[in-house]
Design a protein around this motif. Structure first.
Motif, PDB file in Angstrom:
ATOM      1  N   GLY A 248       0.831  -1.197   0.000  1.00 13.50           N
ATOM      2  CA  GLY A 248       0.000   0.000   0.000  1.00 13.50           C
ATOM      3  C   GLY A 248       0.862   1.242   0.000  1.00 13.50           C
ATOM      4  N   ALA A 249       0.262   2.378  -0.382  1.00  9.42           N
ATOM      5  CA  ALA A 249       0.961   3.671  -0.461  1.00  9.42           C
ATOM      6  C   ALA A 249       2.046   3.650  -1.521  1.00  9.42           C
ATOM      7  CB  ALA A 249       1.534   4.070   0.892  1.00  9.42           C
ATOM      8  N   TYR A 250       1.810   2.916  -2.594  1.00 10.22           N
ATOM      9  CA  TYR A 250       2.763   2.833  -3.701  1.00 10.22           C
ATOM     10  C   TYR A 250       2.361   3.798  -4.815  1.00 10.22           C
ATOM     11  CZ  TYR A 250      -1.068  -0.312  -5.004  1.00 10.22           C
ATOM     12  OH  TYR A 250      -2.307  -0.844  -5.243  1.00 10.22           O
ATOM     13  N   ASP A 251       3.331   4.134  -5.656  1.00  9.14           N
ATOM     14  CA  ASP A 251       3.071   5.004  -6.803  1.00  9.14           C
ATOM     15  C   ASP A 251       4.301   4.985  -7.701  1.00  9.14           C
ATOM     16  OD1 ASP A 251       3.065   7.877  -8.211  1.00  9.14           O
ATOM     17  OD2 ASP A 251       1.007   7.430  -7.576  1.00  9.14           O
ATOM     18  N   PRO A 252       4.140   5.097  -9.026  1.00  6.59           N
ATOM     19  CA  PRO A 252       5.314   5.149  -9.914  1.00  6.59           C
ATOM     20  C   PRO A 252       6.247   6.314  -9.612  1.00  6.59           C
ATOM     21  CG  PRO A 252       3.316   4.719 -11.176  1.00  6.59           C
ATOM     22  CD  PRO A 252       2.872   5.054  -9.788  1.00  6.59           C
ATOM     23  N   GLN A 253       5.742   7.351  -8.928  1.00  6.48           N
ATOM     24  CA  GLN A 253       6.591   8.512  -8.627  1.00  6.48           C
ATOM     25  C   GLN A 253       7.587   8.233  -7.506  1.00  6.48           C
ATOM     26  OE1 GLN A 253       4.371  12.531  -9.133  1.00  6.48           O
ATOM     27  NE2 GLN A 253       2.813  11.090  -8.418  1.00  6.48           N
ATOM     28  N   TRP A 254       7.366   7.186  -6.712  1.00  6.66           N
ATOM     29  CA  TRP A 254       8.327   6.825  -5.665  1.00  6.66           C
ATOM     30  C   TRP A 254       8.575   5.312  -5.689  1.00  6.66           C
ATOM     31  CZ3 TRP A 254       3.836   9.685  -4.444  1.00  6.66           C
ATOM     32  CH2 TRP A 254       2.775   8.979  -3.880  1.00  6.66           C
ATOM     33  N   PRO A 255       9.162   4.797  -6.767  1.00  7.15           N
ATOM     34  CA  PRO A 255       9.289   3.350  -6.957  1.00  7.15           C
ATOM     35  C   PRO A 255      10.298   2.667  -6.049  1.00  7.15           C
ATOM     36  CG  PRO A 255      10.488   4.514  -8.682  1.00  7.15           C
ATOM     37  CD  PRO A 255       9.736   5.554  -7.899  1.00  7.15           C
ATOM     38  N   ILE A 257      10.903   3.170  -2.720  1.00 10.27           N
ATOM     39  CA  ILE A 257      10.684   3.136  -1.271  1.00 10.27           C
ATOM     40  C   ILE A 257       9.419   2.396  -0.841  1.00 10.27           C
ATOM     41  CG2 ILE A 257      12.053   5.189  -0.837  1.00 10.27           C
ATOM     42  CD1 ILE A 257       9.384   6.770  -0.704  1.00 10.27           C
ATOM     43  N   HIS A 258       8.522   2.099  -1.787  1.00  8.08           N
ATOM     44  CA  HIS A 258       7.365   1.247  -1.519  1.00  8.08           C
ATOM     45  C   HIS A 258       7.204   0.294  -2.693  1.00  8.08           C
ATOM     46  CE1 HIS A 258       6.051   3.136   2.146  1.00  8.08           C
ATOM     47  NE2 HIS A 258       5.982   4.334   1.585  1.00  8.08           N
ATOM     48  N   MET A 259       6.524  -0.814  -2.436  1.00  9.85           N
ATOM     49  CA  MET A 259       6.395  -1.854  -3.454  1.00  9.85           C
ATOM     50  C   MET A 259       5.020  -1.864  -4.093  1.00  9.85           C
ATOM     51  SD  MET A 259       8.367  -5.108  -1.751  1.00  9.85           S
ATOM     52  CE  MET A 259       7.720  -4.943  -0.082  1.00  9.85           C
ATOM     53  N   GLN A 260       4.990  -2.051  -5.397  1.00 11.06           N
ATOM     54  CA  GLN A 260       3.757  -2.412  -6.074  1.00 11.06           C
ATOM     55  C   GLN A 260       3.354  -3.814  -5.589  1.00 11.06           C
ATOM     56  OE1 GLN A 260       2.003  -0.621  -8.488  1.00 11.06           O
ATOM     57  NE2 GLN A 260       3.341   1.153  -8.269  1.00 11.06           N
ATOM     58  N   PRO A 261       2.059  -4.165  -5.643  1.00 12.22           N
ATOM     59  CA  PRO A 261       1.649  -5.487  -5.155  1.00 12.22           C
ATOM     60  C   PRO A 261       2.395  -6.651  -5.797  1.00 12.22           C
ATOM     61  CG  PRO A 261      -0.264  -4.080  -5.383  1.00 12.22           C
ATOM     62  CD  PRO A 261       0.894  -3.311  -5.942  1.00 12.22           C
ATOM     63  N   GLU A 262       2.735  -6.529  -7.074  1.00 16.42           N
ATOM     64  CA  GLU A 262       3.512  -7.588  -7.723  1.00 16.42           C
ATOM     65  C   GLU A 262       4.873  -7.770  -7.054  1.00 16.42           C
ATOM     66  OE1 GLU A 262       0.427  -6.072 -10.418  1.00 16.42           O
ATOM     67  OE2 GLU A 262       1.978  -5.075  -9.228  1.00 16.42           O
ATOM     68  N   GLU A 263       5.448  -6.673  -6.600  1.00 18.90           N
ATOM     69  CA  GLU A 263       6.728  -6.744  -5.909  1.00 18.90           C
ATOM     70  C   GLU A 263       6.561  -7.299  -4.500  1.00 18.90           C
ATOM     71  OE1 GLU A 263       9.218  -3.101  -7.900  1.00 18.90           O
ATOM     72  OE2 GLU A 263       7.552  -2.564  -6.570  1.00 18.90           O
ATOM     73  N   THR A 264       5.473  -6.944  -3.850  1.00 20.96           N
ATOM     74  CA  THR A 264       5.180  -7.523  -2.543  1.00 20.96           C
ATOM     75  C   THR A 264       5.094  -9.042  -2.638  1.00 20.96           C
ATOM     76  OG1 THR A 264       3.998  -5.567  -1.748  1.00 20.96           O
ATOM     77  CG2 THR A 264       3.454  -7.659  -0.698  1.00 20.96           C
ATOM     78  N   MET A 265       4.384  -9.531  -3.644  1.00 27.28           N
ATOM     79  CA  MET A 265       4.253 -10.975  -3.817  1.00 27.28           C
ATOM     80  C   MET A 265       5.615 -11.613  -4.071  1.00 27.28           C
ATOM     81  SD  MET A 265       2.514 -13.699  -3.751  1.00 27.28           S
ATOM     82  CE  MET A 265       0.873 -12.981  -3.541  1.00 27.28           C
ATOM     83  N   GLY A 282      -5.312   0.210   4.306  1.00 24.90           N
ATOM     84  CA  GLY A 282      -6.604   0.169   4.971  1.00 24.90           C
ATOM     85  C   GLY A 282      -6.783   1.071   6.168  1.00 24.90           C
ATOM     86  N   THR A 283      -5.801   1.953   6.469  1.00 21.53           N
ATOM     87  CA  THR A 283      -5.930   2.828   7.644  1.00 21.53           C
ATOM     88  C   THR A 283      -5.689   4.294   7.312  1.00 21.53           C
ATOM     89  OG1 THR A 283      -5.246   1.040   9.132  1.00 21.53           O
ATOM     90  CG2 THR A 283      -5.077   3.285   9.982  1.00 21.53           C
ATOM     91  N   PHE A 284      -4.675   4.589   6.502  1.00 22.34           N
ATOM     92  CA  PHE A 284      -4.352   5.971   6.153  1.00 22.34           C
ATOM     93  C   PHE A 284      -4.315   6.143   4.634  1.00 22.34           C
ATOM     94  CE2 PHE A 284      -2.120   5.582  10.334  1.00 22.34           C
ATOM     95  CZ  PHE A 284      -2.807   6.584  11.015  1.00 22.34           C
ATOM     96  N   ASP A 285      -4.656   7.334   4.185  1.00 18.20           N
ATOM     97  CA  ASP A 285      -4.618   7.701   2.769  1.00 18.20           C
ATOM     98  C   ASP A 285      -3.253   8.312   2.479  1.00 18.20           C
ATOM     99  OD1 ASP A 285      -5.024   8.649   0.238  1.00 18.20           O
ATOM    100  OD2 ASP A 285      -6.419  10.241   0.815  1.00 18.20           O
ATOM    101  N   LEU A 286      -2.345   7.506   1.906  1.00 20.78           N
ATOM    102  CA  LEU A 286      -0.966   7.930   1.726  1.00 20.78           C
ATOM    103  C   LEU A 286      -0.513   7.927   0.267  1.00 20.78           C
ATOM    104  CD1 LEU A 286       0.569   5.915   4.708  1.00 20.78           C
ATOM    105  CD2 LEU A 286       0.090   8.367   4.664  1.00 20.78           C
ATOM    106  N   ALA A 287      -1.442   7.722  -0.662  1.00 17.14           N
ATOM    107  CA  ALA A 287      -1.078   7.659  -2.079  1.00 17.14           C
ATOM    108  C   ALA A 287      -2.279   8.075  -2.916  1.00 17.14           C
ATOM    109  CB  ALA A 287      -0.593   6.255  -2.441  1.00 17.14           C
ATOM    110  N   PHE A 288      -2.208   7.810  -4.218  1.00 16.12           N
ATOM    111  CA  PHE A 288      -3.278   8.208  -5.128  1.00 16.12           C
ATOM    112  C   PHE A 288      -4.162   7.035  -5.558  1.00 16.12           C
ATOM    113  CE2 PHE A 288       0.217  11.237  -5.790  1.00 16.12           C
ATOM    114  CZ  PHE A 288      -0.447  12.417  -5.478  1.00 16.12           C
ATOM    115  N   HIS A 289      -3.775   5.830  -5.225  1.00 13.93           N
ATOM    116  CA  HIS A 289      -4.567   4.681  -5.663  1.00 13.93           C
ATOM    117  C   HIS A 289      -5.828   4.534  -4.810  1.00 13.93           C
ATOM    118  CE1 HIS A 289      -3.135   2.494  -2.129  1.00 13.93           C
ATOM    119  NE2 HIS A 289      -1.880   2.679  -2.505  1.00 13.93           N
TER     120      HIS A 289
END
Length: 333
Positions: A248-255, A257-265, A282-289
């Motif tokens: 969660g809290a992922y975005d192409p603009q910060w690749p 420091i956070h993982m896309q779900p495919e990377e998490t898997m 599920g708790t904080f709004d930290l991205a655009f998705h």
């Protein structure tokens, strides 16, 4: 006892902690642009339209739970019952993940039990110093309730500065471990950054954790971009009964420091995990998705790749030894 970050660490370069891999540099202009967009261009579905289900917890519920049970309290705050004692990761109970009470990401839901309802803790496990992982008010409230605070280098110094007794604080470099009672904790690598203000960037270390109790092994990712360190951790410490990995809290603009779900898997597979519990969502709004997108994507990936997924309702117990199936509660939220 506390060990200061001033000792020589392979992670320090020019007086600051750094990642082994070369990172994309956002720069001040891009960073300010992202912040402005966060304030002015957030999609409506980045927050839930209806209340998120939360299963309320009581001290009696916790005491009745069997050993080796985990409870998601929200975001990356997880209560682990290991044996008869309790451990808490990255405690955040504040209304906002922010230095300001009136501005910043606001909670979607209240914790399933209040801070003062927590049982006495064997320890608090910290991954880094960001506001959505390190809540100063919560730490100070737990200072008398927890026997130990285990943190990466520099974060322990911050705790002592805030008023946590130094004798309770243990801070470790990557690949260092400590045994506290019947629990073994190893500070492992992550790809992220740190800082709580404008001038303290990367002055403290960030990390993930290997948590071992008897025959059970749990991995807690903290925050991280995808990197080859997950494979190294899996080779050295795996397999894991449960991996708790940020999704969660992922975005192409910060690749980095956070993982896309495919990377998490892929990180879960690298770690040789039996069951994946996605966290940092599920708790904080930290991205655009959309707020539910991390759950949708990781659930689809688990099915595609034949991996076991656990997504308990906030507050619901999850057995480390025999976790229940994916509940997909977010589809009804």
């Amino acid at each position: 006892m506390t060990t200061t970050a001033a000792h020589t660490s392979p992670q320090i370069q020019d007086g600051r902690f750094r990642n082994p891999a070369r990172m994309h540099r956002a720069g001040l202009r891009k960073t300010l642009g992202i912040m402005w967009k966060m304030l002015t261009e957030k999609p409506a579905d980045s927050v839930p339209a209806a209340p998120i289900p939360v299963q309320a917890l009581s001290r009696a519920d916790l005491d009745a739970a069997p050993a080796d049970t985990v409870f998601r309290l929200g975001h990356s705050t997880i209560l682990l019952k290991l044996g008869a004692r309790y451990w808490l990761t990255d405690p955040v109970f504040a209304e906002r993940a922010s230095p300001l009470r009136w501005l910043g990401p606001k909670r979607f839901h209240q914790p399933p039990l209040a801070l003062d309802e927590l049982p006495p803790l064997a320890g608090v496990i910290l991954s880094h110093d960001h506001y959505d992982h390190l809540d100063r008010a919560a730490v100070l409230a737990l200072a008398a309730k927890a026997d130990h605070f285990v943190a990466p280098l520099g974060v322990g110094d911050l705790l002592v500065k805030w008023g946590v007794p130094a004798a309770k604080v243990h801070q470790l470099d990557w690949w260092r471990g400590i045994a506290l009672g019947d629990v073994e904790l190893t500070c492992t690598s992550a790809q992220h950054f740190s800082g709580r203000g404008l001038r303290d960037g990367n002055s403290t270390l960030w990390c993930s954790w290997v948590i071992r109790h008897g025959e059970r092994k749990v991995f807690f990712s903290g925050d991280s971009g995808y990197f080859r360190g997950f494979k190294a951790i899996g080779d050295r410490f795996g397999p894991f009964d449960l991996t708790m990995v940020e999704t969660g809290a992922y975005d192409p603009q910060w690749p980095d420091i956070h993982m896309q779900p495919e990377e998490t898997m892929q990180a879960h597979i690298d770690l040789r995990g039996a069951v994946l519990m996605p966290i940092h969502n599920g708790t904080f709004d930290l991205a655009f998705h959309p707020w539910h997108e991390p759950f949708d994507r990781i659930a689809a990936l688990a099915e595609q790749r034949g991996q076991r997924l656990a997504t308990p309702v906030i507050g619901a117990p999850l057995s480390i030894a025999a976790p229940q199936a994916d509940q997909q509660w977010w589809r009804q939220a």
